[in-house]
Write a protein that holds these residues in place. Sequence first.
Motif, PDB file in Angstrom:
ATOM      1  N   HIS A 167       1.007  -1.246  -0.221  1.00 19.33           N
ATOM      2  CA  HIS A 167       0.329   0.070  -0.054  1.00 19.33           C
ATOM      3  C   HIS A 167       1.007   0.942  -0.294  1.00 19.33           C
ATOM      4  O   HIS A 167       0.457   2.414  -1.161  1.00 19.33           O
ATOM      5  N   PHE A 217      -8.024   1.436  -0.720  1.00 15.25           N
ATOM      6  CA  PHE A 217      -7.009  -0.273   0.067  1.00 15.25           C
ATOM      7  C   PHE A 217      -8.141  -0.249   0.944  1.00 15.25           C
ATOM      8  O   PHE A 217      -8.863   0.208   1.721  1.00 15.25           O
ATOM      9  N   HIS A 252      -5.292  -0.666   8.563  1.00 19.63           N
ATOM     10  CA  HIS A 252      -5.002  -0.748   7.226  1.00 19.63           C
ATOM     11  C   HIS A 252      -3.474   0.117   8.511  1.00 19.63           C
ATOM     12  O   HIS A 252      -4.289   0.066  10.049  1.00 19.63           O
ATOM     13  N   ARG A 304      -8.897   4.590   2.199  1.00 21.10           N
ATOM     14  CA  ARG A 304      -8.839   3.342   2.942  1.00 21.10           C
ATOM     15  C   ARG A 304     -10.348   3.161   3.534  1.00 21.10           C
ATOM     16  O   ARG A 304     -11.019   4.392   4.452  1.00 21.10           O
TER      17      ARG A 304
END
Length: 347
Positions: free
Chosen positions: A103, A118, A122, A133
């Motif tokens: 990432h 994403f 995270h 995200r």
Amino acid sequence: MPGSLRPLDPWDLLLTGPESGVLHVGLAVPLSGPLALTAPSALDLAGLAVDEVNATGGVDGRELRLVAVDSGRAPAVVAAEAAALFEAGAFDVLVGFHTSDVHRALERVLPPGARYVFTPPHEGGRHRTGVVRTGVSPANQHAAALAWLVRHRRARRWVLLGTDYVWPRAVHRAAHRALAGTGAEVVGEALVPFGPTDMGPLLDLVRRTRADGVLLSMVGRDLVTFNREFVRAGLDRRVVRLSGALEENGLYAVGGDGTGELYACMPSFASGGSGPDEAQLALEERHASRSGPDAPVVCAYARGLYDGVRLAVSPGGTRRAARRTPAARLARAEGLALREIPGLLTA
């Protein structure tokens, strides 16, 4: 991927040229590496998302097609390939599920204006414009779960074990703060490379420190290997384990848990402690209808990818997601199922 066209090979697409009237969605999924055991689930759920959008007319009349990129390789390799493909027009938006070192590498090299979603938990921190995200940060994911285990399982002495890259390091920092706030303590800590060949030193650390709990920040195959060795060593009968990466594929791979002491704080589970998650069950039914009775399990990573694909192609969807934080959740492994523990935030 039964029921849908298979993802396109990006290099074949560049040779033939992008199709007119098609919106190409780059799908960065770990087809190799430690997370590869989740790839069948992820591909199936991403395909389901595309089928459902196309069944309602696509996006502004454009059909969706997936373009696969193997995100299980070295971060620099994945990032260089994805950036080149973006520049060449192989896809219009990228949706990714992979480790956070990949990432970070992608964020550094994607061209200006590139849209990238994403989807797994995270590492926190800042992110560049155009990157969304949809997962949860280390503190939001782990703090309430750790506090619950300290209070309800009397786990006061913790060992933190993870892989040596950005996400586990961020998880460990968050865990130190969270445990200090509960009066518990960290009595041991270790970070190891991907694919550790010997789990013995990690098991010895758990024994030597007389730990009550182990926080695991390994992923995929490495997490499975550790849990198998942990059980073989007999530590599962007295030491609580908490993982921010344990999902249904990993639980199946270790053969389930019969102790009631293996916990997960991933953001989605198939059912809750106070009743079924109706949205999750409906998703599983649509998946089974599309892919048949032998379809891969709908795991938390795959569920996140499904939501990420839908989000990436929705009007203004990526802007809305930036303000949404997934709720903290905790589940206990019961055999081969993960059952949510209700009332986590008020425990």
